[in-house]
Design an enzyme around this catalytic site. Structure first.
Site, mmCIF file in Angstrom:
data_model
loop_
_atom_site.group_PDB
_atom_site.id
_atom_site.type_symbol
_atom_site.label_atom_id
_atom_site.label_comp_id
_atom_site.label_asym_id
_atom_site.label_seq_id
_atom_site.Cartn_x
_atom_site.Cartn_y
_atom_site.Cartn_z
ATOM 1 N N ASN A 283 -5.268 7.811 4.730
ATOM 2 C CA ASN A 283 -5.034 7.009 5.930
ATOM 3 C C ASN A 283 -3.573 7.106 6.331
ATOM 4 O O ASN A 283 -2.688 6.871 5.515
ATOM 5 C CB ASN A 283 -5.363 5.531 5.650
ATOM 6 C CG ASN A 283 -5.142 4.643 6.857
ATOM 7 O OD1 ASN A 283 -5.820 4.788 7.875
ATOM 8 N ND2 ASN A 283 -4.159 3.754 6.759
ATOM 9 N N GLU A 284 -3.317 7.430 7.568
ATOM 10 C CA GLU A 284 -1.935 7.437 8.086
ATOM 11 C C GLU A 284 -0.954 7.941 7.037
ATOM 12 O O GLU A 284 -0.027 7.221 6.644
ATOM 13 C CB GLU A 284 -1.544 6.038 8.563
ATOM 14 C CG GLU A 284 -2.360 5.571 9.747
ATOM 15 C CD GLU A 284 -1.938 4.192 10.291
ATOM 16 O OE1 GLU A 284 -1.231 3.472 9.580
ATOM 17 O OE2 GLU A 284 -2.322 3.864 11.421
ATOM 18 N N GLU B 99 -7.676 4.473 15.901
ATOM 19 C CA GLU B 99 -7.319 3.050 15.834
ATOM 20 C C GLU B 99 -6.589 2.643 17.102
ATOM 21 O O GLU B 99 -5.700 3.339 17.576
ATOM 22 C CB GLU B 99 -6.369 2.742 14.662
ATOM 23 C CG GLU B 99 -6.944 2.945 13.292
ATOM 24 C CD GLU B 99 -5.953 2.519 12.195
ATOM 25 O OE1 GLU B 99 -4.987 1.802 12.527
ATOM 26 O OE2 GLU B 99 -6.150 2.926 11.050
ATOM 27 N N TRP C 203 2.818 -6.655 13.714
ATOM 28 C CA TRP C 203 3.968 -6.099 12.980
ATOM 29 C C TRP C 203 5.193 -5.885 13.856
ATOM 30 O O TRP C 203 6.213 -5.425 13.365
ATOM 31 C CB TRP C 203 3.563 -4.802 12.279
ATOM 32 C CG TRP C 203 2.699 -3.903 13.094
ATOM 33 C CD1 TRP C 203 1.337 -3.794 13.010
ATOM 34 C CD2 TRP C 203 3.107 -2.993 14.128
ATOM 35 N NE1 TRP C 203 0.875 -2.879 13.926
ATOM 36 C CE2 TRP C 203 1.935 -2.363 14.622
ATOM 37 C CE3 TRP C 203 4.348 -2.641 14.681
ATOM 38 C CZ2 TRP C 203 1.964 -1.407 15.634
ATOM 39 C CZ3 TRP C 203 4.371 -1.695 15.695
ATOM 40 C CH2 TRP C 203 3.186 -1.085 16.154
ATOM 41 N N ARG D 171 0.843 -1.193 0.000
ATOM 42 C CA ARG D 171 0.000 0.000 0.000
ATOM 43 C C ARG D 171 0.881 1.246 0.000
ATOM 44 O O ARG D 171 2.084 1.132 0.231
ATOM 45 C CB ARG D 171 -0.930 -0.013 1.216
ATOM 46 C CG ARG D 171 -0.218 0.225 2.543
ATOM 47 C CD ARG D 171 -1.183 0.115 3.725
ATOM 48 N NE ARG D 171 -0.736 0.908 4.854
ATOM 49 C CZ ARG D 171 -1.283 0.884 6.078
ATOM 50 N NH1 ARG D 171 -2.315 0.099 6.332
ATOM 51 N NH2 ARG D 171 -0.830 1.636 7.034
ATOM 52 N N GLU E 165 -2.280 -8.334 7.244
ATOM 53 C CA GLU E 165 -2.661 -7.986 8.614
ATOM 54 C C GLU E 165 -3.636 -8.986 9.216
ATOM 55 O O GLU E 165 -4.361 -8.663 10.150
ATOM 56 C CB GLU E 165 -3.245 -6.570 8.633
ATOM 57 C CG GLU E 165 -2.204 -5.519 8.277
ATOM 58 C CD GLU E 165 -2.669 -4.104 8.575
ATOM 59 O OE1 GLU E 165 -3.865 -3.801 8.355
ATOM 60 O OE2 GLU E 165 -1.833 -3.308 9.021
ATOM 61 N N LYS E 166 -3.635 -10.202 8.718
ATOM 62 C CA LYS E 166 -4.646 -11.144 9.181
ATOM 63 C C LYS E 166 -4.430 -11.565 10.622
ATOM 64 O O LYS E 166 -5.354 -12.044 11.280
ATOM 65 C CB LYS E 166 -4.739 -12.374 8.266
ATOM 66 C CG LYS E 166 -3.487 -13.183 8.153
ATOM 67 C CD LYS E 166 -3.730 -14.352 7.195
ATOM 68 C CE LYS E 166 -2.453 -15.123 6.966
ATOM 69 N NZ LYS E 166 -1.488 -14.409 6.114
ATOM 70 N N PHE E 167 -3.221 -11.372 11.141
ATOM 71 C CA PHE E 167 -3.008 -11.699 12.555
ATOM 72 C C PHE E 167 -3.083 -10.468 13.458
ATOM 73 O O PHE E 167 -2.731 -10.540 14.630
ATOM 74 C CB PHE E 167 -1.686 -12.443 12.742
ATOM 75 C CG PHE E 167 -1.743 -13.862 12.241
ATOM 76 C CD1 PHE E 167 -2.493 -14.823 12.927
ATOM 77 C CD2 PHE E 167 -1.083 -14.248 11.085
ATOM 78 C CE1 PHE E 167 -2.565 -16.133 12.471
ATOM 79 C CE2 PHE E 167 -1.155 -15.555 10.619
ATOM 80 C CZ PHE E 167 -1.900 -16.501 11.306
ATOM 81 N N HIS E 168 -3.516 -9.351 12.901
ATOM 82 C CA HIS E 168 -3.756 -8.158 13.710
ATOM 83 C C HIS E 168 -5.121 -8.327 14.386
ATOM 84 O O HIS E 168 -6.109 -8.636 13.728
ATOM 85 C CB HIS E 168 -3.757 -6.930 12.788
ATOM 86 C CG HIS E 168 -3.729 -5.616 13.501
ATOM 87 N ND1 HIS E 168 -4.772 -5.152 14.252
ATOM 88 C CD2 HIS E 168 -2.773 -4.668 13.578
ATOM 89 C CE1 HIS E 168 -4.459 -3.966 14.753
ATOM 90 N NE2 HIS E 168 -3.251 -3.652 14.364
ATOM 91 N N CYS F 73 10.510 10.697 -1.357
ATOM 92 C CA CYS F 73 10.478 10.226 -2.741
ATOM 93 C C CYS F 73 11.607 10.907 -3.489
ATOM 94 O O CYS F 73 11.857 12.093 -3.303
ATOM 95 C CB CYS F 73 9.133 10.520 -3.396
ATOM 96 S SG CYS F 73 9.127 10.096 -5.160
#
Lengths: 669, 669, 669
Positions: free
Chosen positions: C152-153, C308, C316, C114, C356-359, C161
């Site tokens: 977002n964030e 959040e 993470w 992302r 992020e499935k384990f968040h 960059c």
């Protein structure tokens, strides 16, 4: 004919880098006045001035520099005028991107700090030639100019370049060296891992490889880059010699600096100068002392200049400790004691902006004449005026340590039995024994004359080149004493193994062979037994088979217990000693104490611990330096009945001398 | 029809990599003589010879290789002939840069070490085909050639490539796998973080990302690269099979090697071979033993070859400890004990130049026949000649550990609850219990038949694929005993969560659910209470809710104290045990001691600590191996009244056997 | 006119990020039902939905989102609708590669995680404008939409960059700022190291340099990137304001986030929101408390939302510890206690796939309504319903700590005397004293009004800009008390030294000068002597010369022993205190205890350790928060004779209150 350094600077040089272009004109006269007050007699000017001298390509503005040189001269301050090539201007790399050095990934370095040029850029060299010619022509007759300061700390940030132009140069260099591709294949051992080349254009840099490089190739790449950078220096020197044949030239070296073979470079310098930044955390700066001795040795004992040191603290370490009161003076005298005729600083006035604004200077940010730093500078500058007759005095050493840049490169290449060995650490370990005994030490390349020395030490001399072993054998045969430590005599100048049993080129001389290496783990120790004493060893054990040598210590542990660790061999009129492990300091101290006694090599005086003593002599006079690195006073007994003169206080002294903590005495006799 | 290994090599194979192209011809005959003396019967030739065989594109020079093969054959030494493709020549990448692998930043690897090719380069594959065809044609009838050694240690340095050609191949691979982009979007869960793709060309490698990658994509990238490299192997194999249908082929595997799914690869090998370099620091090499057992398991128990080991020390660790006297022999017999029919080395003669010149060899730099290393080689080579009748003997195991490369890839992807878990460490921990008890263990993929085993352990089997849970359930239902450890049964083959309560596919079987995970900090420990004993656990705690299972240990600390840590469940005719934490070795030893007793699985003998015992059987004979890893002698009681023959000494033995430190006995009965 | 937050959300907001596009439609209704059950009143939708909204360029699919918003609205759940710009779709970067951000080496980031866009891409901004316009137009009248959640964030993964387009933008930004190249040369101090520029096109990024960058240039690069990213936000805001002038807008900030100057950003937010993920290893989350206070201070004390947090553990960190039972609730109330009117989570339903499935989430993978996590969520959501009348209540602080992002950037640039100093650690150290005393603290920028405060602390305020010193002097002159710590007042906004003796802009105010800095080594400590007590200090010592100030502590060791370490000075009607070293906590506690007593600043209550107390007030009511971070119960004495109402239990309370371990009470009076 080039003038001698003593001719152009008959005093101990004192001063520093001076960057007036960072300040407005009103500061310049104040600077000159303060310099006089502080005893400054030499400053380096224009080191980073390219972009203000040649503002655009071919447009030179010397007006400001004329004015500076006139002001300095009118205040009696000499100038080591820089050629201003250390940091190329933005317009140059903007117009000619090919002057920029390239990283292994192919991306280019950029303008914005300094030294971003590729040493192999012909375009860069062209611009350098033009600038140096203009500088030399402009100032060839200016009376302030005492010496030329070429570039600055060559390669300190950038000793490698991977540009296409560098690749072409590397291939050309290889072709010049090896003539035929078959020779290169043989000398690089390309039969290994299918690395055979059909022609020069197939060769690449030893980077971007999936795994270990070819060590012969890497060694040649290091040689190539050293010589490419040396070529930049020599190009500048030639121009200066042509236009100003009588003005001495130099560049400033660095310490613990691996990429450049300073022994070779020194041949083209009229004066060895170097920049020294020991970490105050170290306490007694014995490494700094070793560098002095090395620098003095580069040109056969000729006095050198300490071109840069800091008054207080630097700004590029993680934490920058400051020198305590007296330390800056004390360490400066260590320079003079070990053969230095110049004590200079980076820099005169502490910068207001830029990456080094927190680097200490002679005049701090406050400009306060009462600040501790400036006060210490002023005291030292005025003291040094008393030492004119010392200028040119020499150091006499009976002990030499072999030191070889090519060995440094080779022994630290990857893929060794023990890959955490440091060549410098090995050299330090042996040097330290003599430093603590106040015995003078020179450094020599393996192929240099050893006649002057009664004792020669070769720590981890992994690479022995053609002819060197005969040279070293002759030294011992004729009566010399040689100490060789482990992992010496293993490889030739291509980093190919000397076959026939380690260390093949030294086996005759040492009277032994090493059947195999047994590196030790990080936390592993072993012990040696010698004269009934047990002492710690670590890092490495050689499995030695005696072929005439006598063991003087044995291992006591592990599967090789009882096997010899250290040996001695009578060879011709001399003696060779082999140290097949890494002993702790106590053993080395004991070993060398015995050898020094046998060889009748003695220190000038017996002193308490942490009192550094050194000696310099001229035809007429002997100068004794006493440096007290302790915080407390010490008393040193002098030679009974002899009269000395203190050079700094002009007092007559006999019997003994009392030195305050961090104090210094220089006695003449 | 391809011949069996026993047919082409009816002895324990003994020898090593042989690189004569690095030496002049006069050395070759000496080599052959020494090989005979040392008992060598097989050498691998031409592994890195591409550039001396095909010197320029299409120009082949086989003269030297003809001569070598003739010499070897005339000395009775067989050859595992390499296809020479391991390191492409400089002319190839110079002419066709597209054969070079590419890094994530887009820069290309270069020639100068080895294995710099992209596995996805069609041009490379084309050149490989040509070379292998020439090799096979040339030597199809040469009597020295016993086997084909394809390439070398595939992917050991380079298991990833990010070239444009690789990207096209990756997209094609994905299209072949998923058929429609909608399927890919679903299988990759691209609804997360807006990663939806409209077409295949929008897909990139899972690198150069600002933050965490898509784990499903990364897993597919690992599969893709494994298969791309496997395709290289299969291409060579097909050519060889076509031209020499009767000659067995293999490539040499590595240890702890994650990128290649060796279970799949082994299906295409006629002989599993692997290269083993345990660090002597480890002491007793139980990891090395586990790799042997894994390698033996890859082809359903068929004997394997240890294709490379070192006689003394390697050169690629930071510090390279050397094997003590006897260790090389001892560890070589561990190979044979655990199912190996070949004991080979890298390499025959220690190299003079190149990156591996300090890697030990059978003949050291000195060529001294009295050197320790050569002496030990010669002893072993001649001893092994006594073991011909052992060739082909099998190992019988009643215990299996599940091992799955895809699980390894998945469970070590980033973004887990505990990101410092090592799959191998978990497997080692369970394996070690059995190793120390001298109980034979096989390794099985989760989808392989479990019928032979009384006890199966699944350490951290995070990924359970379709069908696997039913397969495992059936095993227990039919009477098997299964032990599952924490973080098992969590994800499917796409690394998507099995919803419905952890571990969803195993909940029925285990009689519980895990409500949540409580990873422990680095220095955190907890305790379990079991049978009145308290034992340490760390790393992880599962918060377990029982659904039929009975707790056999509880946590004693933290907020989940009193909750079950370890459970047992009667399922069908069998038992399933769940270990919801990471117990210290003592608990595992106790747990499995009990299970083994229940299941009547016993070791061949009770022995003192650090004595490794293993058994191999043929139709006719039972061979018992006793390996004493201690430095001191041990005595082992034999079966009362039974007569044994020592295979190495030919003595008759009964009652007991005394083994010196590091010594070995092989008894037949 | 934009509505107030209280107008659109008159409750404590409770809910989380909701990503229905990752689930099939049947789950949506179940979600809405569970949300109701759990007390959810607000969810953020569409944060990562660009690729499912605009599936191809210009083709918008709102059907699914329409349905979601309708479902949510029909269940009484409000929506903070995201603009969906956080993660651009694959088709965008595939078609327009110039939208991808670029690394220093010139390689591009890629799609697959992302936030891979370049903040300077005009093409990206164009696509953002189009999407936001469509979103705003579509949903301008949807009754579920309470607020706009922009992006977002920002910059969380990518705050730099190095694309060509970014370089052009950087040059333009510099030209706009400095107008002439001569001004830039002066402001960047380019006379140093020959860095002078002739024109804007010669300027590059401060990366890819051989050594230290130009600090003025680096500081401007940080400003430029902050503003470039801020410009993205403002562009979105303008469109939303235009189309939906009454709907409040925000973006979600992060914690300890250096790249963005949130004081400036907050001016353009209608609501400050932030994402908080304290590591449970920390125990009592005082850092988390400080972030709350900072967030509240960004908009002059207006209530903020915690946008959040995680219910259990993130995924993470290397090891992700889980919050113990009660901690999530307790820490959520810390948010409310310190000024938060919203308690939200990432995310509603734990993801099945992706990075992020384990968040942790409000609804875990099991969907089990009995799971601990969901139970705690439900309890909290329903409790918070009782706090409607608290919404909008304010915090009153008499103490302020200066905090400045530009100072943060400057003081942590390389090349300082001590390069391991952390600005945040210095701020934490001072904040902690007040946190532990339960004294409310605001944060202020140096140029903000200080009138409200009796005590202001400026920890390591290295950068003092034009006008700031006069502003600060006036505060003290008028009676304020100011505490300044070491290394303050050193540089101007260009990071050029304030000449004239450190800290030049504060010398008058502090009545002293600092002659030099003496950084301390990692393991070095010194002591100060104050009121007969000896206390540890480390990191740094200033060598202070008094110019009116009185010493209140002296160093006791090293060469500066006896010199002042801490001073006090009466200036005008106020007092300035200087702390020229880094004292241990005990000294700071003692110093500030004294100052607070003098200034009559008191905590609401005296409490046992680790009980957090805070106060919020409305016009009508005073709310007292008691948070017990201990595991065991505590008793707190209330004001004698006074009656309180517990907001959570509706009980009347007097005399004292007993709080269970991890429990919370909110008393109204």
């Amino acid at each position: 004919m080039v003038k001698s350094i003593k001719e152009v600077m008959p005093h101990i040089a004192f001063g520093g880098d001076y960057n007036p272009e960072q300040w407005s004109e009103e500061v310049w006269l104040e600077d000159a006045r303060l310099m006089q007050e502080a005893g400054v007699n030499l400053v380096s000017v224009a080191i980073f001035s390219w972009s203000v001298i040649e503002k655009k390509e071919g447009q030179f503005d010397f007006a400001w520099l004329d004015k500076i040189l006139d002001i300095l001269h009118s205040h009696g301050i000499g100038v080591a005028l820089a050629t201003a090539t250390a940091s190329p201007p933005a317009w140059l790399s903007s117009k000619y991107p090919e002057v920029l050095a390239v990283k292994p990934d192919g991306s280019r370095y950029q303008v914005g700090s300094r030294q971003h040029y590729s040493p192999n850029s012909k375009r860069f060299l062209e611009s350098v030639r033009k600038l140096v010619t203009e500088m030399a022509t402009r100032y060839q007759d200016h009376p302030a100019v005492k010496m030329w300061h070429i570039n600055n700390e060559y390669a300190c940030h950038l000793a490698e370049c991977y540009s296409e132009e560098s690749l072409q140069a590397f291939r050309k260099w290889l072709k010049d060296k090896y003539q035929t591709i078959d020779t290169l294949n043989r000398k690089w051992g390309t039969a290994f891992w299918s690395q055979r080349y059909n022609n020069w254009d197939e060769i690449h840099f030893p980077v971007n490889l999936p795994t270990f490089y070819n060590p012969s190739q890497m060694l040649d790449y290091k040689r190539f880059m050293d010589q490419a950078i040396f070529n930049l220096y020599k190009t500048e020197k030639e121009i200066l010699r042509e236009i100003t044949p009588d003005i001495p030239v130099f560049t400033n070296f660095m310490y613990e600096f691996k990429p450049l073979d300073y022994f070779e470079w020194a041949k083209e310098l009229d004066l060895v100068t170097w920049d020294s930044y020991p970490d105050p955390r170290e306490g007694t700066p014995f490494r700094h002392a070793m560098h002095h001795d090395l620098m003095r040795s580069l040109k056969d004992g000729a006095p050198f200049y300490l071109m840069e040191q800091v008054t207080s603290h630097v700004n590029w370490r993680d934490i920058n400790l400051t020198k305590k009161p007296g330390e800056m003076r004390l360490w400066s005298y260590s320079t003079v004691a070990r053969g230095g005729d110049g004590v200079m600083y980076f820099q005169w006035r502490q910068g207001r902006a830029g990456a080094e604004k927190f680097h200490g200077a002679m005049v701090p940010h406050s400009s306060n004449p009462e600040s501790r730093v400036y006060q210490e500078v002023k005291q030292l500058g005025n003291e040094l005026k008393k030492l004119d007759r010392l200028v040119g005095a020499k150091t006499k050493a009976k002990v030499a340590i072999m030191f070889d840049w090519e060995n440094w490169w080779a022994v630290e290449l990857e893929g060794k039995p023990h890959n955490k060995l440091s060549y410098l650490d090995q050299v330090y370990q042996y040097y330290k024994v003599f430093y603590e005994k106040n015995i003078a030490v020179d450094f020599v390349k393996p192929d240099m004359s050893l006649d002057k020395y009664d004792l020669v030490i070769a720590p981890m001399l992994y690479m022995i080149k053609d002819g060197e072993s005969a040279h070293i054998e002759n030294y011992v045969k004729d009566g010399g004493t040689l100490v060789v430590s482990f992992f010496s005599g293993i490889a030739d100048e291509q980093d190919h193994i000397h076959l026939g049993g380690y260390p093949a080129p030294l086996r005759n001389l040492l009277g032994l062979t090493v059947d195999e290496f047994a590196p030790m783990a990080d936390d592993e120790v072993n012990e040696i037994l010698t004269n009934g004493q047990r002492m710690k060893v670590n890092l490495w054990a050689d499995i030695i088979k005696l072929e005439g040598a006598k063991p003087i210590a044995h291992f006591t542990q592990n599967w090789y217990k009882g096997k010899p660790a250290i040996t001695s061999y009578r060879y011709g009129k001399g003696t060779s000693i082999y140290i097949g492990t890494n002993p702790a300091d106590d053993y080395l101290t004991e070993l060398f104490s015995g050898l020094l006694t046998q060889l009748k090599i003695t220190a000038p005086f017996n002193t308490p611990p942490k009192v550094e003593v050194a000696e310099r002599v001229t035809g007429e006079e002997r100068f004794l330096f006493f440096l007290n690195h302790n915080d407390d006073p010490v008393t040193i007994k002098l030679e009974k009945g002899k009269m000395y003169t203190s050079c700094l206080t002009d007092e007559e002294i006999s019997e003994e001398i009392v030195l305050e903590g961090k104090d210094v005495a220089i006695l003449s006799c």
